[in-house]
Design a protein around this motif. Sequence first.
Motif, PDB file in Angstrom:
ATOM      1  N   ASP A 408      10.831  39.758 -43.232  1.00 27.98           N
ATOM      2  CA  ASP A 408      10.798  40.734 -42.144  1.00 27.98           C
ATOM      3  C   ASP A 408      11.744  41.893 -42.453  1.00 27.98           C
ATOM      4  N   LEU A 409      12.934  41.560 -42.923  1.00 28.20           N
ATOM      5  CA  LEU A 409      13.915  42.597 -43.231  1.00 28.20           C
ATOM      6  C   LEU A 409      13.485  43.418 -44.447  1.00 28.20           C
ATOM      7  N   LEU A 410      12.821  42.794 -45.402  1.00 24.82           N
ATOM      8  CA  LEU A 410      12.270  43.533 -46.540  1.00 24.82           C
ATOM      9  C   LEU A 410      11.241  44.548 -46.056  1.00 24.82           C
ATOM     10  N   GLN A 411      10.353  44.110 -45.164  1.00 19.26           N
ATOM     11  CA  GLN A 411       9.328  45.003 -44.635  1.00 19.26           C
ATOM     12  C   GLN A 411       9.958  46.119 -43.806  1.00 19.26           C
ATOM     13  N   ALA A 412      10.948  45.767 -42.990  1.00 19.71           N
ATOM     14  CA  ALA A 412      11.628  46.769 -42.176  1.00 19.71           C
ATOM     15  C   ALA A 412      12.321  47.802 -43.052  1.00 19.71           C
ATOM     16  N   LEU A 413      12.876  47.339 -44.152  1.00 26.02           N
ATOM     17  CA  LEU A 413      13.559  48.235 -45.085  1.00 26.02           C
ATOM     18  C   LEU A 413      12.575  49.239 -45.676  1.00 26.02           C
ATOM     19  N   VAL A 414      11.423  48.749 -46.109  1.00 27.53           N
ATOM     20  CA  VAL A 414      10.405  49.612 -46.712  1.00 27.53           C
ATOM     21  C   VAL A 414       9.821  50.570 -45.678  1.00 27.53           C
ATOM     22  N   ASP A 415       9.652  50.087 -44.441  1.00 27.89           N
ATOM     23  CA  ASP A 415       9.067  50.920 -43.390  1.00 27.89           C
ATOM     24  C   ASP A 415      10.046  51.946 -42.837  1.00 27.89           C
ATOM     25  N   GLY A 416      11.339  51.784 -43.170  1.00 22.23           N
ATOM     26  CA  GLY A 416      12.337  52.699 -42.618  1.00 22.23           C
ATOM     27  C   GLY A 416      12.679  52.402 -41.179  1.00 22.23           C
ATOM     28  N   THR A 417      12.506  51.142 -40.764  1.00 22.85           N
ATOM     29  CA  THR A 417      12.813  50.750 -39.385  1.00 22.85           C
ATOM     30  C   THR A 417      14.312  50.866 -39.116  1.00 22.85           C
ATOM     31  N   SER A 418      14.645  51.314 -37.937  1.00 20.05           N
ATOM     32  CA  SER A 418      16.045  51.528 -37.572  1.00 20.05           C
ATOM     33  C   SER A 418      16.834  50.224 -37.559  1.00 20.05           C
ATOM     34  N   HIS A 419      18.107  50.336 -37.951  1.00 24.38           N
ATOM     35  CA  HIS A 419      19.015  49.194 -37.848  1.00 24.38           C
ATOM     36  C   HIS A 419      19.093  48.687 -36.416  1.00 24.38           C
ATOM     37  N   GLY A 420      18.949  49.611 -35.473  1.00 23.03           N
ATOM     38  CA  GLY A 420      19.132  49.265 -34.070  1.00 23.03           C
ATOM     39  C   GLY A 420      17.915  48.674 -33.401  1.00 23.03           C
ATOM     40  N   CYS A 421      16.839  48.502 -34.144  1.00 22.79           N
ATOM     41  CA  CYS A 421      15.635  47.885 -33.572  1.00 22.79           C
ATOM     42  C   CYS A 421      15.967  46.462 -33.131  1.00 22.79           C
ATOM     43  N   SER A 422      15.605  46.115 -31.906  1.00 21.32           N
ATOM     44  CA  SER A 422      15.893  44.766 -31.424  1.00 21.32           C
ATOM     45  C   SER A 422      14.975  43.758 -32.105  1.00 21.32           C
ATOM     46  N   ILE A 423      15.459  42.532 -32.212  1.00 25.19           N
ATOM     47  CA  ILE A 423      14.645  41.471 -32.815  1.00 25.19           C
ATOM     48  C   ILE A 423      13.396  41.231 -31.978  1.00 25.19           C
ATOM     49  N   ALA A 424      13.545  41.302 -30.646  1.00 22.00           N
ATOM     50  CA  ALA A 424      12.394  41.098 -29.757  1.00 22.00           C
ATOM     51  C   ALA A 424      11.318  42.137 -30.025  1.00 22.00           C
ATOM     52  N   GLN A 425      11.738  43.390 -30.210  1.00 20.80           N
ATOM     53  CA  GLN A 425      10.782  44.460 -30.482  1.00 20.80           C
ATOM     54  C   GLN A 425      10.093  44.235 -31.824  1.00 20.80           C
ATOM     55  N   TRP A 426      10.839  43.797 -32.821  1.00 22.34           N
ATOM     56  CA  TRP A 426      10.244  43.550 -34.131  1.00 22.34           C
ATOM     57  C   TRP A 426       9.231  42.408 -34.073  1.00 22.34           C
ATOM     58  N   LEU A 427       9.577  41.313 -33.406  1.00 17.47           N
ATOM     59  CA  LEU A 427       8.672  40.165 -33.331  1.00 17.47           C
ATOM     60  C   LEU A 427       7.389  40.505 -32.597  1.00 17.47           C
ATOM     61  N   ARG A 428       7.448  41.496 -31.732  1.00 20.17           N
ATOM     62  CA  ARG A 428       6.251  41.908 -31.008  1.00 20.17           C
ATOM     63  C   ARG A 428       5.336  42.771 -31.871  1.00 20.17           C
ATOM     64  N   GLY A 429       5.880  43.346 -32.944  1.00 24.50           N
ATOM     65  CA  GLY A 429       5.103  44.242 -33.788  1.00 24.50           C
ATOM     66  C   GLY A 429       4.190  43.512 -34.750  1.00 24.50           C
ATOM     67  N   GLY A 430       3.269  44.256 -35.345  1.00 25.68           N
ATOM     68  CA  GLY A 430       2.295  43.680 -36.266  1.00 25.68           C
ATOM     69  C   GLY A 430       2.864  43.071 -37.523  1.00 25.68           C
ATOM     70  N   PRO A 431       3.926  43.662 -38.131  1.00 20.50           N
ATOM     71  CA  PRO A 431       4.414  43.117 -39.408  1.00 20.50           C
ATOM     72  C   PRO A 431       5.190  41.808 -39.290  1.00 20.50           C
ATOM     73  N   ALA A 432       5.508  41.353 -38.079  1.00 23.60           N
ATOM     74  CA  ALA A 432       6.344  40.153 -37.914  1.00 23.60           C
ATOM     75  C   ALA A 432       5.725  38.969 -38.646  1.00 23.60           C
ATOM     76  N   ARG A 433       6.554  38.216 -39.358  1.00 16.40           N
ATOM     77  CA  ARG A 433       6.069  37.105 -40.172  1.00 16.40           C
ATOM     78  C   ARG A 433       5.884  35.816 -39.389  1.00 16.40           C
ATOM     79  N   LEU A 434       6.716  35.597 -38.367  1.00 14.04           N
ATOM     80  CA  LEU A 434       6.577  34.367 -37.595  1.00 14.04           C
ATOM     81  C   LEU A 434       6.889  34.650 -36.125  1.00 14.04           C
ATOM     82  N   PRO A 435       5.995  35.411 -35.454  1.00 13.88           N
ATOM     83  CA  PRO A 435       6.177  35.675 -34.021  1.00 13.88           C
ATOM     84  C   PRO A 435       5.945  34.425 -33.197  1.00 13.88           C
ATOM     85  N   GLY A 436       6.231  34.502 -31.921  1.00 12.01           N
ATOM     86  CA  GLY A 436       6.159  33.321 -31.063  1.00 12.01           C
ATOM     87  C   GLY A 436       4.822  32.621 -31.070  1.00 12.01           C
ATOM     88  N   PHE A 437       3.726  33.379 -31.095  1.00 10.34           N
ATOM     89  CA  PHE A 437       2.423  32.719 -31.013  1.00 10.34           C
ATOM     90  C   PHE A 437       2.050  31.987 -32.297  1.00 10.34           C
TER      91      PHE A 437
END
Length: 701
Positions: A408-437
């Motif tokens: 997830d952090l590798l993908q966020a790094l490549v996408d230029g995702t902000s350091h301040g992005c919350s984990i909840a927001q990331w897990l809700r997004g499409g690239p998340a590797r192991l979201p709740g569902f």
Amino acid sequence: MTECSARKQQGSPLKPSALDVDVDETMVTPPTTPGTTPASTPFGKTLQGHAAPLTAKGVASQPGDLPTCSLDTSLGEVADLLIATGHTAVVVSEKTGAFERLITEDDVLTGYLQGAPWDITVREWLRGGGGSSITASAPPSSAEQPIPPRSSNVEGRQGNHSPHEALQGFLSGSLGATSVADVMEPCASAPSLMPGQTMAQLLRGLLASPSRALLVAGEGGVCGLATASDALWGFKQQVCRSADAWARLSTRPGRIELEHYRISTEAPLQQAASALLRPPSASQETSTGILRSLVAVRPGDFEVVGMLSPSHFVQKRAAQQEADIKDEQQVESESDVTKSSVPKRRRQHKNLPNAVTVADIAAQRDAPVCSSDKTLADAADSLAGSGRTACVVVDSQGNLCGVLTENDLLQALVDGTSHGCSIAQWLRGGPARLPGFMVPALTLRASATVADACVEMAQQAQRDEGFACHHLLVRVGSADGGQSLDTTTNSSQAQSFRLLSALDLVRGMIDTVAAEASGAAGGAGGAAAVRASDLTVEVAMKDRMHAVASCKLSDTLDKAFQVMVDARQNCAIVVHGAAVGDPRLTGEFEQEQREHGHVHGIITADDALLAFMEHDRIQSTTVASWLQRFGCTDDEDEARVAGRRSIPCSASLSEAALAMAEFNVHHLLVVGPTGSKITGVISSLDIVQALAECYFNAMFD
């Protein structure tokens, strides 16, 4: 392309059909009533008189008769469609117009229980292992037998019985019973919803009940019937899972009152079966729901004394058949009693060591726990400090929200995702590797063996759908009773889950081999671990010429990480290459460097984790300067580079596993026969796949 996909291109004997076959669709998200119309009854307050006998023939719907949805339809819209039509499944219409998948009532209920967002799309849900096939595929040939089914090891979701299949047997035979009273389930043992219980408790009860209905207990007895249709409405209305279930559902507009479910205990079973099979009348609005259960009432005062559904007919028939078999066996036993009076000796079992389970392996290493309101930067710090590659994510109440991995952090790094992005927001997004569902699909029972876990991980890698293929969850501290996996249990829930990485399974292989040597009864899984451990690294590795990503010393870190993401791999070897402006910068030279050039080191997802904390510098930091920070120099010979993190191609997988475990690394460079050239890379996932393949061969040889 995942690391597993890379091995396929080398002609690995691990065929796609062996790992990418949906061997147990009903285990991941079982169909409620695929291809059928739920039964209903348009009768009034109490059934009286004699209904004309009906047969199940012609009642079941064909896929073409079911409502359809697209891949972009939300799960909330599916719930609305099921309520409006009264069906228990919708067909997913692909762009080609083909109907291949179903989204069922159970999918929505399970998603609701797991905390899946209302607007999650059908496409996302199917990627997570949900849905079911419309028709079963032809049995695979002996060369294409699937990996052993997941049903005994993966936390599953219980299925539902088709009303028509259940009642068809009754209409064509005898149950040895005549009235509702002979088949109904008394209130004392029937599934029920108690006052004050939450929507989450309702959902668990519905998924555990074959009839998908619960009696609602009140002060004066049964005061209502909570159905799957009610839960669908709750999901559509986004009712909180912690809300009082009956307080919300009892006010549902247009819901069917209890009096419409009544049938006398003295009513003939033929009448009850006919009522459950009869399609809705023209006068009954389908939006009010479909009646698939009846409440049995005492004649005269209408007091509810039991529940009746198709599953009760099934149970009665099974009991009758079992009694008939026992009678036949008794007759045979009495006729044979004079033939031999010598009792058979029971087989004596030795007390052997226990087989190694995933719970044993997961207990060896703790995983960090992060709150969903923390940032990705916080998660990176936590992972870097723990030495783990993933962390469990919980919300403010301690409920499991998913897992955040280094990928997830590798993908966020490549996408230029902000350091301040919350984990909840990331897990809700499409690239998340192991979201709740995805938690249920990737959760193993505590009693599963290491070989079982390797099969699950290999299957996930083979599917290559963008979800986690290096991590699994283990549910500990609960019985393997087949209950639906619930991610809303209590505030200490995170403590009941443990993480398993590919490296943990490699350690597990070592432990399993040791246990087998001590006489453990590990069965096919233990034998597979022993066989895999004896394979050579050359058999399991990814060949550098065809299957290993590479980057150049002159590349910036962001480009190197992009190469890894594009290749769907967790590592890239570093070669010299040619810098921009170098006259040697040609396609032929670059290809030569990738396949045979001097190897200066290796970049992995661990580097991405460390680099995430220097997000603003990855565009200006070169791979060469990054390697120098860790003691590597441009002019080192390949043998010295390999010596720090390598394994000979002739070494066994057990030796590679021991090296990975000792240095806590997931990748090793593979040195060729001459000992001077690096010929490939072997990862912990490669070893996992090799063990899974051996297990497959042991099961189907």
